[in-house]
Every structure is written in structure tokens, then in C-alpha cells.
Design a protein around this motif. Structure first.
Motif, mmCIF file in Angstrom:
data_model
loop_
_atom_site.group_PDB
_atom_site.id
_atom_site.type_symbol
_atom_site.label_atom_id
_atom_site.label_comp_id
_atom_site.label_asym_id
_atom_site.label_seq_id
_atom_site.Cartn_x
_atom_site.Cartn_y
_atom_site.Cartn_z
ATOM 1 N N GLU A 235 86.729 34.815 20.323
ATOM 2 C CA GLU A 235 86.021 36.080 20.466
ATOM 3 C C GLU A 235 85.581 36.595 19.098
ATOM 4 O OE1 GLU A 235 88.399 37.561 24.483
ATOM 5 O OE2 GLU A 235 88.706 38.626 22.592
ATOM 6 N N VAL A 236 84.363 37.125 19.059
ATOM 7 C CA VAL A 236 83.855 37.794 17.869
ATOM 8 C C VAL A 236 83.901 39.288 18.138
ATOM 9 C CG1 VAL A 236 81.958 38.064 16.239
ATOM 10 C CG2 VAL A 236 82.267 35.891 17.428
ATOM 11 N N TYR A 237 84.620 40.010 17.311
ATOM 12 C CA TYR A 237 84.727 41.456 17.499
ATOM 13 C C TYR A 237 83.654 42.143 16.671
ATOM 14 C CZ TYR A 237 88.801 40.929 20.345
ATOM 15 O OH TYR A 237 89.629 40.589 21.380
ATOM 16 N N ILE A 238 82.942 43.048 17.333
ATOM 17 C CA ILE A 238 81.786 43.708 16.735
ATOM 18 C C ILE A 238 81.948 45.229 16.734
ATOM 19 C CG2 ILE A 238 80.253 41.810 17.352
ATOM 20 C CD1 ILE A 238 79.259 43.571 19.706
ATOM 21 N N GLY A 239 83.117 45.728 17.104
ATOM 22 C CA GLY A 239 83.366 47.169 17.115
ATOM 23 C C GLY A 239 84.831 47.460 17.353
ATOM 24 N N CYS A 240 85.268 48.649 16.964
ATOM 25 C CA CYS A 240 86.672 49.018 17.146
ATOM 26 C C CYS A 240 86.807 50.524 17.338
ATOM 27 C CB CYS A 240 87.516 48.568 15.952
ATOM 28 S SG CYS A 240 87.274 49.548 14.449
ATOM 29 N N ALA A 241 87.979 50.925 17.761
ATOM 30 C CA ALA A 241 88.268 52.340 17.979
ATOM 31 C C ALA A 241 88.511 53.053 16.658
ATOM 32 C CB ALA A 241 89.488 52.491 18.874
ATOM 33 N N GLY A 242 88.176 54.342 16.638
ATOM 34 C CA GLY A 242 88.649 55.225 15.580
ATOM 35 C C GLY A 242 89.968 55.839 16.015
#
Length: 423
Positions: free
Chosen positions: A148-155
Motif C-alpha cells: 500500500e502507498v499512503y497518500i494522506g493521514c489524520a491530524g
């Protein structure tokens, strides 16, 4: 190559590197890179920038770990292709990334390696970065699912509160009420996995009985789902053990909280877990973790909780809601360690990484994660850099159940090497 990576991981696992206590690993990594001819920069919070040549690509990871159980005394073992630690967190988050970087430094790759400090206690190192970076692309190695390529995350934001009450003479027998050795887990990526919170289990038990609270010691880390919680109480009603709750009678006659009902109601009513779920991304959109409750001798209680959201406006909204909730019970409240979300974005760099994944995985995915990757903070400091994140499969981080799929390290490193070769 996998053997060398695992050897390096084993080596660093024997060097204490809990958050705020990672000086020995800092020194080791600086010396390791210097001995191999790399340029080194460090800063006041002990971030490390290692570089050689004129790199276009920067690899990034943090070198601290969440210490749970016996950690930093870590004894690893392998069973059925899975690496675990005996009665402690493993530190594969993010130590396996550091081990992969060490192999690349050994081979003399012309890259930038950015190793940040104290990620696990509020992205402290990333928030203080001031290095001048040469790279136009940064690959974070802190995600926890191969393919998997992660392109965003939580603040996220942490709330610290102080609950105050008066101690008065109590009546009835004294009991120790405990919830011990639950699963625990990461307060972001595991928050939707129906892992019970020891604090919430304990609060529910206390709310179902007529009793007064003497003290409480609950939770392990602000970014972990609580696995243990213990309260001392007094009650005229006989208390007995139940599912997940153990009761032991004591001989003491201590003072109790004057407003025990209010304190118990506050904990029992606290909404812990997923607040809103994002069906499109198939991850929580916002969540809350009631992480720590610890009493002091003067009748005050220190309470800490962590909040996460995929959108900063939503994070601000739930932060205000939880502040108000605690304030309504008389708490003094402050918000600490707020960090930004990384808005999901597909760009030329994520396309490159995704293309490399296709060589090794039949169904690679573009994903976002309900946890705080440092990409969110770093991207605000370096807006010209394009970001992506990959990593091997790590399950149950921030707990004594943490485990690593060893074959996923091999496959992730192959992808990593291919990405490097593209530059």
C-alpha cells in the motif's frame, strides 16, 4: 539482504530508544553514518540528516519507539515467519525502517536520510525541523501495511485535563478494582477494531455499583488504547469480580472523593472510539481515545486523551467538544501537541511508488491512514517536496502484542530499492 536488515534491527533493538530516552541510539546512528563517509547534520531536538552526493530523494523515519511492558528490555523471537517481543512492544514501528536505511547507507546510496526524534509523543522532531533539504521527493517509511502507498493521514491533538475534588472520610469496605492485561493497541490504526479500553470497562463497572472512589491509575501511553486500569474504592455494598474485572478486598480505610458520582459519570460518559467513519477511505474519519487517568495525593486527577481527524476543521470541532465536556465536570483543560492532517493527494511521486508496487503485489492500493504520519508536519515546512509513504506489515503497534511480518520486510525493501533506482 533480508538477513542483514534483520541483523541491524536486532542490533538497534538492544539500544534503548524509548521516546525522550533515545540518546544512545542517536549517538549510534550518527557514528554509523560518519564511519561510512556521509555528511551529518543534527539539531537541538536531535533530529539527524544524513546525506551524500546531490540527492533528489529523501527517505524519512523516526528513531524513537513506544515502550510498553518490559521495553526497553526487548527480547525478540520468531514464530511462523512473524517477529515478536517477549512481554514488551517490539519497536518495529519505526525501527525496521531505520534498519533498512542502515543497509542502504552501508551500500553507499546517494540519498538524504532524515531521522526524526520523539515522533511517538507528538511529532516533536518533525515539528522542529529547520534543515535545508536538497530533495524534491520524500518517501516516509512509517506506514504499516505492505503493498500500500499512503497518500494522506489524520491530524491530531492531545488534551490534558486536571479534575479536582475534595477528600472526605469514607464508609464501607475498601476494594481494589482492576482491569488488567487487555489487548491494547494503537489509538489511531486500531481504534476501529473493537479493542476494549480498560478505562471504559472499569468506569462501566464503577457506574453500575454504589461506591466512592479513593484513587485510580489507568492507561499506559497517550497514543495507546488502555490495557490496564486500577481503582481503589470504598463501598457499603459487597463488590465481586465480573467479566474482565477483578475485585480484591483491602484492609485500609482511606478518604474518598466527595463527589465520586460526578467523577465516575464523567469517565463512563466519555465517548471513546470512532466518532465518524469514512466509508470511501474505509478508515475512521474522527476518533477519541481516553488514554490516561492518574490520581494525586491531593484529590486531583490527571486525565489525558488523544483526538484524531482526517480534516483539520473537524479536528478543531471535536477538540472544542471534548474540552467543553471535561470543563462541564469542573476540569481545567489544555490542548497540547496539535499536529496537522496530511490531505490525501495523488501526484507524480505517488504514481512512481505505486508503479513499483505493481511489480511485487497483484493488487496494490492507494490509502490514507487514521494516524499521525510525519508527512503532515513536514509537508507544511517543505511545500515544494512531494510525499508518499510505504512500510512493512506491522500489527498491534504500541502494545505488547506488536508483531512484524518478516517477508513483508523483504518485499518492501525490494520496492524501496526500485524507487531509489528511479532517481
Amino acid at each position: 539482504m533480508i538477513d542483514k536488515i534483520m541483523d541491524y534491527f536486532q542490533q538497534i533493538s538492544q539500544i534503548p530508544h524509548c521516546s525522550k530516552e533515545a540518546d544512545k541510539l542517536f549517538d549510534f546512528l550518527v557514528d554509523f553514518a560518519k564511519q561510512r563517509g556521509y555528511s551529518i547534520q543534527t539539531d537541538s531536538v536531535k533530529n539527524i540528516l544524513i546525506s551524500k552526493g546531490s540527492p533528489k530523494l529523501c527517505l524519512q523515519a523516526h528513531y524513537d519507539m513506544v515502550c510498553v511492558g518490559k521495553a526497553p528490555d526487548i527480547t525478540t523471537y520468531i514464530q511462523d515467519g512473524v517477529l515478536r517481543a517477549k512481554e514488551s512492544s517490539l519497536g518495529a514501528d519505526n525501527g525496521m525502517a531505520i534498519a533498512m536505511m542502515m543497509v542502504l547507507i552501508d551500500s553507499g546510496e546517494e540519498l538524504e536520510f532524515l531521522l526524526t526524534s520523539d515522533e511517538e509523543i507528538g511529532l516533536i522532531g518533525a515539528s522542529a525541523l529547520e534543515f535545508e533539504l536538497s530533495s524534491s521527493y520524500m518517501l516516509n517509511l512509517d506506514s504499516e501495511e505492505q503493498g500500500e502507498v499512503y497518500i494522506g493521514c489524520a491530524g491530531g491533538a492531545d488534551i490534558k485535563a486536571i479534575y479536582s475534588d475534595e477528600l472526605v472520610d469514607g464508609v464501607g469496605k475498601c476494594y481494589e478494582v482492576s482491569v488488567l492485561k487487555l489487548q491494547g493497541g494503537h489509538s489511531g490504526v486500531d481504534i476501529d477494531k473493537n479493542i476494549p479500553s480498560a478505562i471504559k470497562v472499569l468506569a462501566s463497572y464503577l457506574a453500575s455499583h454504589k461506591l466512592d472512589v479513593v484513587s485510580m491509575y489507568a492507561g499506559e501511553r497517550i497514543n495507546s488504547i488502555p490495557a490496564n486500569a486500577v481503582a481503589i474504592v470504598r463501598s457499603l455494598q459487597e463488590l465481586t469480580s465480573s467479566d474482565k474485572v477483578q475485585v480484591r478486598e483491602l484492609t485500609e480505610e482511606p478518604k474518598v472523593l466527595k463527589n465520586s458520582d460526578r467523577f465516575i459519570k464523567m469517565l463512563d460518559g466519555f465517548v471513546h472510539g470512532v466518532i465518524e467513519f469514512d466509508e470511501k477511505l474505509a478508515i475512521p474519519y474522527s476518533s477519541a481515545n481516553l488514554a490516561l487517568v492518574n490520581s494525586n495525593e491531593d484529590g486531583t486527577f490527571d486525565i489525558e486523551c488523544s483526538l484524531r481527524a482526517m480534516d483539520m476543521d473537524v479536528l478543531s470541532h471535536i477538540t472544542d467538544e471534548y474540552k467543553l465536556y471535561l470543563q462541564n465536570y469542573g476540569c481545567k483543560v489544555e490542548v497540547t501537541d496539535k499536529y496537522p492532517a496530511w490531505k490525501p493527494e495523488v501526484n507524480e511521486f505517488t504514481d512512481i511508488v505505486f508503479d513499483k508496487l505493481k511489480k511485487y503485489f497483484k493488487e496494490p492500493k492507494l490509502k490514507a491512514i487514521h494516524a499521525g504520519l510525519e508527512c503532515g508536519v513536514i509537508s507544511q515546512k517543505y511545500p515544494h517536496i512531494k510525499f508518499a509513504s510505504i512500510g512493512p506489515t506491522i500489527r498491534y503497534p504500541h502494545s505488547t502484542r506488536e508483531e512484524l511480518d518478516i517477508d513483508s520486510v523483504r518485499r518492501t525493501f525490494e520496492v524501496l530499492q526500485d524507487v531509489i533506482d528511479s532517481f
